[in-house]
Design an enzyme around this catalytic site. Structure first.
Site, PDB file in Angstrom:
ATOM      1  N   GLU A  22       0.747  -1.265  -0.071  1.00  0.00           N
ATOM      2  CA  GLU A  22       0.146   0.034   0.003  1.00  0.00           C
ATOM      3  C   GLU A  22       0.800   1.236  -0.033  1.00  0.00           C
ATOM      4  O   GLU A  22       0.803   2.184   0.754  1.00  0.00           O
ATOM      5  CB  GLU A  22      -0.848   0.050   1.264  1.00  0.00           C
ATOM      6  CG  GLU A  22      -2.126  -1.357   1.176  1.00  0.00           C
ATOM      7  CD  GLU A  22      -2.784  -1.341   2.068  1.00  0.00           C
ATOM      8  OE1 GLU A  22      -4.222  -1.911   1.967  1.00  0.00           O
ATOM      9  OE2 GLU A  22      -2.303  -1.029   3.327  1.00  0.00           O
ATOM     10  N   GLU A  25      -4.150 -10.399   0.718  1.00  0.00           N
ATOM     11  CA  GLU A  25      -4.855 -10.055   1.754  1.00  0.00           C
ATOM     12  C   GLU A  25      -6.234 -10.774   1.468  1.00  0.00           C
ATOM     13  O   GLU A  25      -6.775 -10.086   0.416  1.00  0.00           O
ATOM     14  CB  GLU A  25      -4.830  -8.874   2.330  1.00  0.00           C
ATOM     15  CG  GLU A  25      -3.727  -8.535   2.884  1.00  0.00           C
ATOM     16  CD  GLU A  25      -3.584  -6.940   3.443  1.00  0.00           C
ATOM     17  OE1 GLU A  25      -4.605  -6.531   3.618  1.00  0.00           O
ATOM     18  OE2 GLU A  25      -2.502  -6.283   3.544  1.00  0.00           O
TER      19      GLU A  25
END
Length: 1014
Positions: A464, A528
């Protein structure tokens, strides 16, 4: 933010400066004096190693300007300073405060600057005794991890500077130390420009939180080495390729030296007839690289199923043959490749049954212990988890040693996340040239440190941090330096710089679409998914059905492993786990740090058992249940099933009526065998379901579990079940058996048996549950189911009695009610019929008809209250752990009991918990055996809590949930599923409880002591 001119260009606010005088990255080193000590592997036994862990003197200042001046000088008086433990986070030892954020920074972003008026600065001091035998040797000072940036001094002289808090910083301090007493000083800044690259979903904690030690090799030493294992085309015979970097810190060249490479098996026996060897000649103050290649016939291969390790000893000898030093490395023979769209280990495609794991301890923060790491791995292995993504940074080196030893695949992730800057065109480090060195260094040092671990099956460039040119450059370096492992980075999506497609929280439809794309042939591993926050982790089965149906889908890593709660106590000593905002932080992300599969103190959430079932290495398929024909699939990738003992059990409802061992032939990895089981084919009986359960357990002790540990089970309901006969009176009435009805309150107002009052508040309609984290969906806006529930008034339903009549001579009571929020245009019409069957015995049939526009519902059912002494909850249904309609694969049918008041809410943020599905009957009893039996005319769901629903709904911490002397029994037609909506897809359509007419039929019977519950 106030910045003074002298700090505008400080090292810790300059992204171009990431270190001063720091040694190049390398593998962990310990210069053992002889092969025997090296083979044993205890670094503390080396005369050339000295731990500096322990008590240090400590001072914390609110800003760098307030930090004590000249503290690094040995003569400085620090006698008034406190003692602090190293390793340790200072916030976990009573200084400063933890801050939790997910994506936002704790201050207004102005990269690369940090707040000068609020930058806690820790000053550390300790003395150490340098052994006199080290005089004339090189001496290195090694910090495993310091957060976030620091300078260090030895004997008052500045040695160097480092940032990048999840990797080692090592300094050559040879010219600063002397035999005898020396003074080491360290100044640590909580915030630095490096913090912008460490904006990860975790607590902001500071200090010297990993090990500190000295090591003292000879001036001619092994400075680094690299080990690569390769196989022939048949994956039988291997080569061991060893590259060694030898350093010479002497003023003259050396010649005639040699590096020997000796390989030992797990029993300490030499594998080779003679060690491999390479001559060494090094110019003064220079490095020289040598290579040794060794043929190893048919080594035992390393995998998660059989993590067999050899030990490699690298011995440096001088021209006379004298041993200068010995370095030790564990070696696992394994090869990682991508072939035909799949990741292969040793030529075999595998699945990554993974979790994301933060380093977190509820008492120590990020300063984790070996015992804690082993506890994590044991839980993972015992629950069929075989892979970890080191979110979002490299872990302490011992973690990789343990993963090598126990057999855990590791996706090793660089310490790069600039979440708050994602999308910032001008200041985002992923593209800005001034940040290029910082990003590159973090990736390179990770690879250099961890390159020899067989557990590491891929490199991740972070998390991220948006995506840009600096990532492309880092990927290029990784591929060139280490072509033996693939590269991953989620925000790169399908850019050619990554070898693995790593979607984050995709829908099942999305991963199937990706796997069916003919234009791409890269493996797909969800970095994820299945956000495991609170009572969650629904619909795992559907993800894994898709994974097993599409070869390019190779599993994923659940977010995440452990709730990052910090242990705290109330004023009365009650323990609870704190989250964002509990320490007075003004900027925080509430409880979003608590999204693990286990509690902070390592107790599995019920979701763990669901994952274990879905990941299990044996699957039994029913070919013909009536004929006892089954197919047993071996889902191991490398192992046969000879290490497992198979057995079967037959139950009539909850009573065991048969069973025994199941003899299986050899079943190779990936294979299957068909079996015919003669279980007697019992004749159907009214009200009896026969359950056939297969179990597969370890035959022998393994490193991670004892013999008898169950790794897999399968359960089947045999065909031919017949409905129960119509209810009949249970027994003759006695004078003090009464059933009381009311025309104004709950229709069934009381139930008394043998003078014992069983009900304090009769059954009433209920369509509300304390919202789960997924129901709240804090980051999902209008996606949050709870918003729709509240708009419909489900949290404030009120009852209007529309009819109440008594029929059949008082043996039948009919109640009609309308349940709706005040002034709402939607709600529920309920008709409930109570039929007296005998003494203390009532049949209840509730018909619910929704009206108006209603969303998918949290639940539909009844709630009644009993006195608190009826605390023993026994049921025949799925268990023993709580389970829900989309998370009950791992819960098997049986009879179970628990204490209602002893049953604690397992979630850091209180929410709905404790449900069980497929219940046939349940009872609540007190110590003398008296109680209430509830039997369903159809399977139903139920739970029991020792406090009110509004308290569970409103509580923010577990300490608020205090039993009030009343047991609430929830009897549900059904609850809605759990899904993953706190950060990901919500509940699948088939698990939603859509509004529609339903009927719930139950029988409530009181019984006195000695009567039992059957």
């Amino acid at each position: 933010m106030h910045l003074s001119e002298k700090h505008l260009n400080a090292d810790w606010q300059n992204p171009k400066v990431v270190e001063r005088n720091k040694e190049p990255g390398h593998v962990p080193l310990c210069p053992y004096a002889d092969p025997e000590t090296a083979l044993a592997g205890d670094s503390s036994a080396s005369p050339n190693f000295l731990s500096l862990n322990g008590a240090w003197k400590f001072h914390l200042a609110p800003t760098p300007d307030d930090a004590p001046g000249d503290f690094q000088k040995p003569a400085a008086d620090i006698s008034a300073w406190d003692d602090i433990d190293v390793p340790g986070c200072w916030q976990m030892q009573g200084y400063d405060k933890p801050i939790y954020t997910n994506s936002q920074m704790p201050w207004s972003c102005e990269p690369p600057y940090v707040p000068h008026d609020d930058n806690p600065t820790g000053s550390y001091r300790r003395d150490f005794e340098m052994p006199r035998a080290w005089d004339g040797r090189e001496v290195f000072l090694h910090f495993e991890g310091v957060d976030s940036a620091f300078y260090c001094w030895v004997n008052g002289e500045c040695v160097g500077y480092s940032q990048g808090s999840r990797l080692p910083a090592e300094f050559n301090i040879t010219r600063y130390v002397r035999p005898g007493r020396n003074t080491l000083a360290v100044r640590v800044y909580r915030w630095s420009d490096g913090s912008y690259l460490e904006d990860q979903d975790m607590w902001w904690l500071s200090g010297i939180y990993r090990d500190v030690f000295l090591h003292a090799p000879d001036r001619v030493r092994i400075a680094d080495y690299r080990v690569v294992t390769d196989f022939d085309e048949h994956y039988r015979d291997a080569t061991l390729e060893v590259g060694v970097k030898v350093s010479n810190a002497q003023p003259g060249a050396v010649a005639g030296y040699a590096v020997e490479a000796a390989l030992y098996d797990a029993d300490g026996k030499a594998v080779l007839d003679a060690p491999g060897s390479a001559g060494v000649e090094v110019k003064r103050y220079a490095y020289h690289r040598v290579a040794v290649t060794i043929a190893v016939p048919a080594p035992r291969k390393w995998s998660d199923e059989d993590p067999y390790l050899y030990t490699l000893l690298l011995t440096l000898k001088d021209a006379s043959g004298k041993v200068i030093e010995v370095q030790r490395c564990r070696v696992g023979f394994r090869k990682v490749e991508i072939q035909d769209g799949q990741i292969h280990v040793n030529g075999v495609p595998v699945l990554f049954k993974g979790v994301n794991r933060h380093e977190h301890d509820p008492l120590r923060g990020r300063s984790v212990t070996r015992d804690g790491m082993v506890a994590d791995i044991l839980l993972m292995k015992r629950n069929n988890i075989n892979a970890v993504r080191t979110c979002h940074y490299p872990d302490t080196t011992e973690w990789y040693d343990l993963c090598d030893e126990y057999g855990i695949y590791v996706l090793d992730e660089a310490n790069i996340e600039s979440h708050a800057l994602w999308g910032e065109k001008d200041s985002n480090p992923c593209n800005a040239t001034e940040w290029a060195v910082a990003l590159m260094e973090r990736g390179q040092r990770m690879v250099e440190r961890d390159k020899n671990h067989p557990c590491v099956i891929g490199w991740s460039m972070g998390n991220e941090a948006d995506f840009g040119a600096n990532h492309v450059a880092l990927s290029g370096w990784m591929h060139e330096y280490d072509p033996t492992r693939p590269v991953h980075y989620h925000p790169a999506e399908n850019h050619p710089c990554v070898d693995i497609l790593g979607p984050m929280y995709p829908t099942i439809e999305r991963i199937v679409e990706m796997a069916s794309d003919p234009k791409d042939n890269r493996p797909i591993v969800m970095c994820e998914y299945a956000h495991s926050m609170g009572n969650s982790t629904g619909n795992l089965k559907e993800y894994w059905d898709a994974i097993r149906a599409h070869k390019r889908l190779q599993g994923g890593f659940i977010w995440d492993w452990v709730d990052q709660g910090i242990l705290q106590k109330t004023e009365d000593g009650t323990e609870y786990f704190a989250y964002g905002g509990d320490f007075g932080e003004t900027v925080h992300d509430f409880n979003f740090c608590c999204n693990g599969m286990i509690t902070p103190d390592r107790i599995p959430h019920p979701a763990v058992f669901e994952y274990k079932k879905i990941l299990q290495p044996v699957h039994v398929e029913a070919l013909d249940l009536a004929a006892g024909s089954f197919r047993v699939h071996n889902r191991y990738f490398f192992s046969g099933m000879d290490g497992l003992k198979a057995s079967w059990t037959l139950m009539a409802n909850d009573a065991v009526v048969g069973g025994g061992p199941l003899e299986l032939p050899e079943v190779p990895a990936g294979g299957y065998t068909d079996v015919i089981l003669d279980f007697g084919k019992p004749a159907p009986e009214p009200g009896v379901t026969y359950w056939l359960t297969f179990s597969f357990a370890l035959v022998e002790d393994r490193l991670w579990a004892k013999a008898g540990h169950e790794v897999a089970f399968e359960q089947f309901a045999l065909p031919g079940a017949r409905p129960a006969a119509a209810p009949t009176p249970s027994r003759d009435a006695v004078a003090d058996d009464t059933v009381t009805f009311s025309e104004t309150g709950p229709a069934l107002a009381g139930l008394t048996v043998a003078g014992i009052d069983l009900i304090t508040s009769g059954p009433v309609f209920n369509a509300w549950r304390a919202p789960t984290d997924n129901d709240l969906c804090l980051i999902g806006g209008d996606r949050a189911p709870v918003k729709h529930w509240k708009r419909a008034g489900l949290d404030r339903l009120a009852c209007a009695i529309t009819a109440h009549r008594v029929d059949d001579g008082g043996k039948r009571v009919v109640r009609e009610e309308r349940w709706a929020a005040p002034d709402a245009e939607q709600g529920f019409d309920c008709e409930t019929v109570y039929t007296l069957l005998g003494a203390g015995d009532v049949r209840l049939t509730m018909k619910v008809t929704p009206f108006g526009e209603l969303p998918a519902l949290p639940r539909l059912g009844l709630v009644l209250a009993l006195p608190g002494e009826f605390d023993c909850f026994t049921w025949y249904g799925r268990g023993p752990q709580e389970n829900y309609i989309d998370r009950n694969q791992g819960a098997r049918m049986g009879r179970y009991s628990l204490s209602v008041t002893g049953q604690q809410c397992p979630y850091v943020l209180p929410q709905e918990f404790g449900n069980r599905t497929d219940i046939r009957w349940l009872s609540l009893t007190r110590e003398d055996g008296a109680g209430l039996l509830v039997t369903g005319e159809q399977p139903f769901e139920a739970s029991a809590h020792p406090f009110a629903l509004d308290l569970l709904t409103g509580a923010k911490h577990t300490w608020e949930l205090k039993p009030d002397g009343t047991i609430r029994l929830y009897l549900d037609y059904r609850q809605g599923g759990l899904g993953n909506g706190s950060c990901g897809p919500g509940t699948l359509p088939q698990y939603l409880l859509q509004p529609g007419p339903v009927t719930l039929s139950l029988r409530l019977r009181g019984f006195k002591p000695g009567e039992g519950v059957e």
